[in-house]
Design an enzyme around this catalytic site. Structure first.
Site, PDB file in Angstrom:
ATOM      1  N   TYR A 184      -8.830   6.409   6.781  1.00 32.89           N
ATOM      2  CA  TYR A 184      -8.995   6.733   8.359  1.00 32.89           C
ATOM      3  C   TYR A 184      -9.954   7.898   8.332  1.00 32.89           C
ATOM      4  O   TYR A 184      -9.627   8.889   7.898  1.00 32.89           O
ATOM      5  CB  TYR A 184      -7.751   7.031   8.995  1.00 32.89           C
ATOM      6  CG  TYR A 184      -6.850   5.801   9.118  1.00 32.89           C
ATOM      7  CD1 TYR A 184      -6.119   5.475   8.137  1.00 32.89           C
ATOM      8  CD2 TYR A 184      -6.710   5.335  10.598  1.00 32.89           C
ATOM      9  CE1 TYR A 184      -5.253   4.277   8.360  1.00 32.89           C
ATOM     10  CE2 TYR A 184      -5.634   4.237  10.670  1.00 32.89           C
ATOM     11  CZ  TYR A 184      -4.958   3.862   9.686  1.00 32.89           C
ATOM     12  OH  TYR A 184      -4.153   2.622   9.865  1.00 32.89           O
TER      13      TYR A 184
ATOM     14  N   TYR B 281       4.029   6.195  10.086  1.00 32.04           N
ATOM     15  CA  TYR B 281       3.274   5.152   9.713  1.00 32.04           C
ATOM     16  C   TYR B 281       3.844   3.906   9.027  1.00 32.04           C
ATOM     17  O   TYR B 281       3.617   2.770   9.136  1.00 32.04           O
ATOM     18  CB  TYR B 281       2.055   5.854   8.735  1.00 32.04           C
ATOM     19  CG  TYR B 281       1.100   4.869   8.640  1.00 32.04           C
ATOM     20  CD1 TYR B 281      -0.249   4.793   9.287  1.00 32.04           C
ATOM     21  CD2 TYR B 281       1.185   3.762   7.381  1.00 32.04           C
ATOM     22  CE1 TYR B 281      -1.279   3.895   9.154  1.00 32.04           C
ATOM     23  CE2 TYR B 281       0.070   2.763   7.097  1.00 32.04           C
ATOM     24  CZ  TYR B 281      -1.182   3.234   8.024  1.00 32.04           C
ATOM     25  OH  TYR B 281      -2.392   2.119   7.822  1.00 32.04           O
TER      26      TYR B 281
ATOM     27  N   PRO C 169      -4.758   0.882  18.971  1.00 35.64           N
ATOM     28  CA  PRO C 169      -4.417   0.311  17.466  1.00 35.64           C
ATOM     29  C   PRO C 169      -4.344   1.120  16.446  1.00 35.64           C
ATOM     30  O   PRO C 169      -3.813   0.781  15.288  1.00 35.64           O
ATOM     31  CB  PRO C 169      -5.858  -0.633  17.174  1.00 35.64           C
ATOM     32  CG  PRO C 169      -6.881   0.040  18.325  1.00 35.64           C
ATOM     33  CD  PRO C 169      -6.141   0.568  19.328  1.00 35.64           C
TER      34      PRO C 169
ATOM     35  N   LYS D  67       0.884   0.087  15.034  1.00 41.97           N
ATOM     36  CA  LYS D  67       2.190  -0.223  15.495  1.00 41.97           C
ATOM     37  C   LYS D  67       2.543  -1.249  16.288  1.00 41.97           C
ATOM     38  O   LYS D  67       3.688  -1.701  16.450  1.00 41.97           O
ATOM     39  CB  LYS D  67       2.612   1.131  16.271  1.00 41.97           C
ATOM     40  CG  LYS D  67       2.828   2.356  15.511  1.00 41.97           C
ATOM     41  CD  LYS D  67       4.207   2.396  14.656  1.00 41.97           C
ATOM     42  CE  LYS D  67       4.493   3.194  13.440  1.00 41.97           C
ATOM     43  NZ  LYS D  67       4.191   2.673  12.328  1.00 41.97           N
TER      44      LYS D  67
ATOM     45  N   HIS E 169       0.832  -1.295   0.034  1.00 39.94           N
ATOM     46  CA  HIS E 169      -0.027  -0.107  -0.060  1.00 39.94           C
ATOM     47  C   HIS E 169       0.933   1.149  -0.054  1.00 39.94           C
ATOM     48  O   HIS E 169       1.739   1.303   0.912  1.00 39.94           O
ATOM     49  CB  HIS E 169      -0.790  -0.113   1.224  1.00 39.94           C
ATOM     50  CG  HIS E 169      -2.059  -0.893   1.060  1.00 39.94           C
ATOM     51  ND1 HIS E 169      -3.562  -0.505   1.166  1.00 39.94           N
ATOM     52  CD2 HIS E 169      -2.186  -2.213   0.865  1.00 39.94           C
ATOM     53  CE1 HIS E 169      -4.298  -1.420   0.950  1.00 39.94           C
ATOM     54  NE2 HIS E 169      -3.596  -2.560   0.599  1.00 39.94           N
TER      55      HIS E 169
HETATM   56  C1  DHB Z   1      -5.772  -2.301  10.550  1.00 35.99           C
HETATM   57  C2  DHB Z   1      -5.661  -2.014  12.002  1.00 35.99           C
HETATM   58  C3  DHB Z   1      -5.275  -0.936  12.381  1.00 35.99           C
HETATM   59  O1  DHB Z   1      -5.067  -0.663  13.552  1.00 35.99           O
HETATM   60  C4  DHB Z   1      -4.532  -0.028  11.226  1.00 35.99           C
HETATM   61  O2  DHB Z   1      -4.196   1.119  11.894  1.00 35.99           O
HETATM   62  C5  DHB Z   1      -4.823  -0.184  10.095  1.00 35.99           C
HETATM   63  C6  DHB Z   1      -5.348  -1.409   9.805  1.00 35.99           C
HETATM   64  C7  DHB Z   1      -6.147  -3.859  10.415  1.00 35.99           C
HETATM   65  O3  DHB Z   1      -6.480  -4.430  11.090  1.00 35.99           O
HETATM   66  O4  DHB Z   1      -6.219  -4.174   8.916  1.00 35.99           O
END
Ligand code: DHB
Length: 396
Positions: free
Chosen positions: A205, A386, A294, A298, A76
């Site tokens: 996001y 990121y 989440p 990370k 990505h």
């Molecule tokens: C996913 C989980 C995340 O916390 C994130 O920032 C991006 C993707 C996932 O589970 O696909």
């Protein structure tokens, strides 16, 4: 009398950190044993995050730990930040010359377990640790009970706690099972896996007045999506229609492709960093040492970075009796850990809506999002974090 097993490194926890460490150590001829209280099936089927930093992918691929990450995983090159109903793309290669890969954590675990078992690694599943001791000597030990009630005493030269946020090794390192810096959050994620085509090429996001949503993916036919919810929400309390309404309301501007919801869960957030990462010949890595909310994915990437550092330190210690890297381990690891703590906290606070947010708070948040997306410096800061900072001492 317990059965005595002698090894060089006793690794508690067969998650990404423990398994990868055993893999890297084996490459240097350092024998280890890996124990986990969970079954192999449970480890391989628990749904976790899906985004791997470029350096994580490089380590998994170059070490031979995963031969599928580059073929089955998808690169990505950006994400979309959405607010006020408008999308803003963060272009990773253009900003920082790096990308991320979407490859779910449980697939990484399947690859690692297969690679370790094929190499003859001792991995004891369904084995519960009952004690850790003598970590201040050169002969620390771990006691454990196997699934058929056999008592084991593992005598090692080093003990590694890679056993997750409820670590049983942690008290031997920090002196107590809590022993750390904490932060709780007033929200959680309602996560689903559904059978549907992707709704967007890249992850979205989205900040909205109704709360945050993340539109992620798993494959051409399975998608992963999350929306902000109350930490005490019951995952079974909503109908499928209510879940889709909640998600759709949070991503104005995209018409979500829907389908049967095959799994649902509520993920609670917290930030945690253990006060100590090492005591004598015991060390903590991965979620045993730290947890992050989440947002920004990370968790596993940080575990891999810890393990890369620890592998080098254990090679120096156990092969050359050189203590410099292990003595520096905690300080070096903590620099990245706190950067990742900050990034995860920042993404979380910038994108979620607090229930007691005032109009000032809401407008300030949009101001913050604008200062990120409308400035190359802002986008670059996000993209650097990121996609992941270079590993300490590694190629950038
Ligand atoms: C996913 C989980 C995340 O916390 C994130 O920032 C991006 C993707 C996932 O589970 O696909």
């Amino acid at each position: 009398m317990p059965r005595i097993i002698r090894t060089r490194v006793a690794i508690v926890g067969a998650g990404p950190a423990g398994l990868l460490l055993s893999h890297l150590l084996a490459d240097a001829g350092i024998e280890s044993i890996v124990l986990d209280r969970r079954s192999r099936t449970e480890i391989e089927s628990t749904i976790r995050a899906g985004i791997l930093e470029q350096e994580t992918v490089r380590v998994l691929d170059e070490s031979g730990a995963s031969d599928r990450v580059l073929t089955v995983g998808n690169r990505h090159d950006g994400i979309e930040l959405r607010f006020n109903g408008e999308g803003h793309r963060i272009d990773f290669p253009e900003l920082v010359g790096r990308s991320v890969w979407l490859y779910p954590q449980h697939e990484v675990l399947k690859d690692l377990i297969a690679a370790r078992l094929a190499a003859g690694q001792d991995v004891l599943f369904e084995t519960e640790v009952t004690g850790v001791g003598d970590v201040e000597t050169d002969r620390p030990w771990v006691t454990a009970t196997t699934s058929d009630d056999e008592e084991l005493r593992i005598e090692a030269e080093f003990v590694v706690g890679a056993d997750g946020s409820r670590s049983v090794v942690r008290p031997a390192v920090t002196g107590s099972s809590a022993g750390g810096h904490f932060r709780e959050y007033p929200f959680a994620w309602f996560g689903i896996l559904c059978e549907a085509p992707p709704s967007s090429d890249e992850l979205i996001y989205s900040n909205s007045p109704d709360g945050f949503a993340l539109i992620s993916q798993r494959s051409a036919t399975i998608q992963r999506m999350y929306f902000q919810c109350d930490p005490d929400a019951d995952p079974n309390a909503l109908s499928e229609a209510e879940i889709w309404n909640a998600l759709q309301a949070r991503v104005p501007g995209t018409s979500l492709a829907t389908g049967p919801i095959v799994q649902r869960d509520v993920l609670r957030f917290r930030s945690f960093v253990a006060h100590e990462l090492r005591h004598g010949r015991a060390v903590l890595v991965g979620d045993a040492a730290h947890t992050v909310p989440p947002t920004g994915a990370k968790g596993m990437n940080l575990a891999v970075a810890d393990v890369v550092l620890l592998d080098r330190a254990l090679r120096a210690l156990l092969l050359e009796n050189d203590t410099r890297l292990i003595d520096a381990f905690a300080e070096t690891a903590l620099k990245r850990i706190w950067k990742a703590q900050h990034f995860s906290w920042w993404m979380t606070s910038m994108l979620h809506t607090a229930s007691d947010a005032t109009e000032f708070d809401r407008r300030r948040q949009v101001g913050e999002l604008r200062s990120v997306v409308e400035s190359e410096a802002g986008r670059t800061f996000l993209a650097e974090a990121y996609t992941g900072w270079p590993h300490e001492g590694g190629a950038s």
